[in-house]
Write an enzyme that holds these catalytic residues in place. Structure first.
Site, PDB file in Angstrom:
ATOM      1  N   TYR A   1     -30.709   6.964 -31.387  1.00 13.48           N
ATOM      2  CA  TYR A   1     -29.452   6.268 -31.056  1.00 13.48           C
ATOM      3  C   TYR A   1     -28.412   7.279 -30.581  1.00 13.48           C
ATOM      4  O   TYR A   1     -27.751   7.068 -29.557  1.00 13.48           O
ATOM      5  CB  TYR A   1     -28.940   5.497 -32.283  1.00 13.48           C
ATOM      6  CG  TYR A   1     -27.600   4.838 -32.032  1.00 13.48           C
ATOM      7  CD1 TYR A   1     -27.508   3.736 -31.180  1.00 13.48           C
ATOM      8  CD2 TYR A   1     -26.433   5.320 -32.619  1.00 13.48           C
ATOM      9  CE1 TYR A   1     -26.279   3.136 -30.924  1.00 13.48           C
ATOM     10  CE2 TYR A   1     -25.207   4.726 -32.378  1.00 13.48           C
ATOM     11  CZ  TYR A   1     -25.136   3.628 -31.529  1.00 13.48           C
ATOM     12  OH  TYR A   1     -23.919   3.037 -31.265  1.00 13.48           O
TER      13      TYR A   1
ATOM     14  N   SER B   1     -19.680   6.190 -28.568  1.00 13.83           N
ATOM     15  CA  SER B   1     -19.751   6.177 -30.029  1.00 13.83           C
ATOM     16  C   SER B   1     -19.307   7.550 -30.535  1.00 13.83           C
ATOM     17  O   SER B   1     -19.314   8.527 -29.764  1.00 13.83           O
ATOM     18  CB  SER B   1     -21.197   5.936 -30.458  1.00 13.83           C
ATOM     19  OG  SER B   1     -21.341   6.050 -31.850  1.00 13.83           O
TER      20      SER B   1
HETATM   21  O1  NJP Z   1     -23.158  -4.799 -31.991  1.00 12.08           O
HETATM   22  P1  NJP Z   1     -23.674  -6.323 -32.034  1.00 12.08           P
HETATM   23  P2  NJP Z   1     -21.730  -4.179 -31.626  1.00 12.08           P
HETATM   24  N1  NJP Z   1     -29.637  -7.670 -23.083  1.00 12.08           N
HETATM   25  O2  NJP Z   1     -25.047  -6.206 -32.562  1.00 12.08           O
HETATM   26  C1  NJP Z   1     -26.302  -7.520 -26.894  1.00 12.08           C
HETATM   27  C2  NJP Z   1     -21.538   0.251 -29.825  1.00 12.08           C
HETATM   28  N2  NJP Z   1     -21.065   0.774 -31.118  1.00 12.08           N
HETATM   29  O3  NJP Z   1     -20.828  -5.169 -31.071  1.00 12.08           O
HETATM   30  O4  NJP Z   1     -28.499 -10.366 -26.166  1.00 12.08           O
HETATM   31  C3  NJP Z   1     -28.388  -8.118 -23.158  1.00 12.08           C
HETATM   32  O5  NJP Z   1     -22.685  -7.176 -32.700  1.00 12.08           O
HETATM   33  C4  NJP Z   1     -26.316  -8.569 -27.987  1.00 12.08           C
HETATM   34  O6  NJP Z   1     -26.487  -9.871 -27.443  1.00 12.08           O
HETATM   35  P3  NJP Z   1     -27.854 -10.720 -27.459  1.00 12.08           P
HETATM   36  C5  NJP Z   1     -22.994  -0.159 -29.804  1.00 12.08           C
HETATM   37  O7  NJP Z   1     -23.847   0.935 -29.616  1.00 12.08           O
HETATM   38  C6  NJP Z   1     -20.990  -0.015 -32.209  1.00 12.08           C
HETATM   39  O8  NJP Z   1     -21.280  -3.405 -32.793  1.00 12.08           O
HETATM   40  O9  NJP Z   1     -27.346 -12.131 -27.457  1.00 12.08           O
HETATM   41  N3  NJP Z   1     -27.616  -7.987 -24.226  1.00 12.08           N
HETATM   42  C7  NJP Z   1     -24.912  -8.469 -28.524  1.00 12.08           C
HETATM   43  O10 NJP Z   1     -24.032  -9.257 -27.772  1.00 12.08           O
HETATM   44  C8  NJP Z   1     -23.004  -1.097 -28.623  1.00 12.08           C
HETATM   45  O11 NJP Z   1     -23.139  -0.382 -27.412  1.00 12.08           O
HETATM   46  C9  NJP Z   1     -20.535   0.531 -33.411  1.00 12.08           C
HETATM   47  O12 NJP Z   1     -28.640 -10.313 -28.657  1.00 12.08           O
HETATM   48  C10 NJP Z   1     -28.146  -7.377 -25.282  1.00 12.08           C
HETATM   49  C11 NJP Z   1     -24.578  -7.003 -28.316  1.00 12.08           C
HETATM   50  O13 NJP Z   1     -25.544  -6.442 -27.410  1.00 12.08           O
HETATM   51  C12 NJP Z   1     -21.619  -1.734 -28.665  1.00 12.08           C
HETATM   52  O14 NJP Z   1     -20.827  -0.912 -29.515  1.00 12.08           O
HETATM   53  C13 NJP Z   1     -20.175   1.859 -33.469  1.00 12.08           C
HETATM   54  C14 NJP Z   1     -29.451  -6.878 -25.296  1.00 12.08           C
HETATM   55  C15 NJP Z   1     -24.641  -6.220 -29.617  1.00 12.08           C
HETATM   56  O15 NJP Z   1     -23.701  -6.734 -30.491  1.00 12.08           O
HETATM   57  C16 NJP Z   1     -21.608  -3.132 -29.213  1.00 12.08           C
HETATM   58  O16 NJP Z   1     -22.184  -3.145 -30.512  1.00 12.08           O
HETATM   59  C17 NJP Z   1     -20.293   2.627 -32.342  1.00 12.08           C
HETATM   60  C18 NJP Z   1     -30.199  -7.052 -24.128  1.00 12.08           C
HETATM   61  N4  NJP Z   1     -31.472  -6.626 -24.034  1.00 12.08           N
HETATM   62  C19 NJP Z   1     -20.727   2.083 -31.152  1.00 12.08           C
HETATM   63  N5  NJP Z   1     -29.695  -6.327 -26.507  1.00 12.08           N
HETATM   64  C20 NJP Z   1     -20.417  -0.264 -34.660  1.00 12.08           C
HETATM   65  N6  NJP Z   1     -20.598  -1.574 -34.660  1.00 12.08           N
HETATM   66  O17 NJP Z   1     -20.119   0.344 -35.712  1.00 12.08           O
HETATM   67  C21 NJP Z   1     -28.574  -6.480 -27.225  1.00 12.08           C
HETATM   68  O18 NJP Z   1     -19.971   3.916 -32.414  1.00 12.08           O
HETATM   69  N7  NJP Z   1     -27.640  -7.104 -26.499  1.00 12.08           N
END
Ligand code: NJP
Length: 242
Positions: free
Chosen positions: A152, A139
């Site tokens: 975070y 990030s």
């Molecule tokens: O977020 P979101 P992003 N076990 O909420 C999963 C980084 N990032 O795509 O389990 C397994 O749409 C959750 O799946 P579910 C950020 O830090 C983002 O934006 O079904 N999976 C979902 O698929 C992250 O590392 C931005 O709830 C788990 C996913 O994680 C990455 O990008 C900026 C889980 C989250 O999808 C993806 O984020 C930046 C678990 N315990 C970095 N908990 C940004 N969006 O602006 C959650 O700098 N997930």
């Protein structure tokens, strides 16, 4: 076409992970797509039958190490190995430090650090024998700190440190990439429990990059094999307007 690579991505049910899984399978690669929510993963798997590559949905909670290692083992049993791992699952629960419940801090550490470590630990034996590739999702918060997201930011600094330690220790065995996006328009901010902050930040994410744009960067890094290694890729929203 490039040789199809066997790619494991976590957090593939939504946002950046979902876009990466689609883009990589559409480019002809074999994608092992993990998350906790099975419905969106199954929808992705159904859609992918029309893609040149392959996509298997495999549910996993990255905070449960036994589930993570079982997932890696299932992929190795099915496909013979892992060429690329993308430990993308991550959460940002924004709150001022003095207002955040301790559970929020632990959740971010459990998913963003321990979940990434469990995924890497499970994938490393196969990655090392295949001279594979780790693509960590960092990030802008891996290099800067922002208000209301101190823990975070700490977790993303840790992700960058993990990347750098892998790169240093396995220089001749692994390619290591860290993708550092700025705001991306995904449900990421909707997971924040602080109503005021969630509403205040939402427009910034609405005006962010598309997850597909980040996925293009991931595809470029994956397909650089043999030509060079993208060690760090910073992507920021284009604020110039049209
Ligand atoms: O977020 P979101 P992003 N076990 O909420 C999963 C980084 N990032 O795509 O389990 C397994 O749409 C959750 O799946 P579910 C950020 O830090 C983002 O934006 O079904 N999976 C979902 O698929 C992250 O590392 C931005 O709830 C788990 C996913 O994680 C990455 O990008 C900026 C889980 C989250 O999808 C993806 O984020 C930046 C678990 N315990 C970095 N908990 C940004 N969006 O602006 C959650 O700098 N997930």
């Amino acid at each position: 076409m490039n040789t199809p690579l066997r790619i494991w991505i976590t957090g593939a049910s939504s946002g950046i992970g979902h876009a990466c899984a689609r883009t990589l399978a559409n480019a002809g690669h074999r994608v092992w797509a993990s998350a906790r929510s099975l419905d969106p993963l199954d929808a992705l798997a159904n859609e992918s039958v029309h893609f040149p590559g392959e996509l298997i949905a495999y549910p996993v909670d990255v905070t449960v190490p036994n589930e993570v290692s079982a997932c890696a083992n299932a992929m190795v049993d099915a496909w013979g190995g892992i060429d690329v791992v993308i430990p993308n699952a991550g959460m940002g629960l924004f709150n001022p430090l003095h207002e955040a419940p301790l559970t929020e801090w632990h959740t971010m550490v459990d998913v963003n650090i321990s979940g990434v470590l469990s995924t890497l630990h499970a994938a490393l034996p196969s990655l090392l024998s295949n001279r594979g590739h780790v693509i960590n999702i960092g990030s802008l918060a891996a290099r800067q700190v922002f208000p209301n997201s101190g823990v975070y930011c700490a977790t993303k600094h840790a992700v960058l440190a993990i990347s750098e330690s892998l790169r240093t220790e396995f220089r001749n065995e692994l390619a290591v990439t860290t993708i550092n996006p700025g705001a991306v328009n995904t449900p990421f901010i909707d997971r924040t429990n602080n109503d005021e902050l969630r509403a205040n930040y939402r427009p910034q994410f609405d005006a962010g990059m598309t997850p597909e744009y980040v996925a293009e960067g991931v595809l470029f890094a994956v397909e650089s094999r043999g030509r060079g290694v993208v060690s760090e890729l910073t992507l920021r929203p284009d604020r110039r307007g049209s």
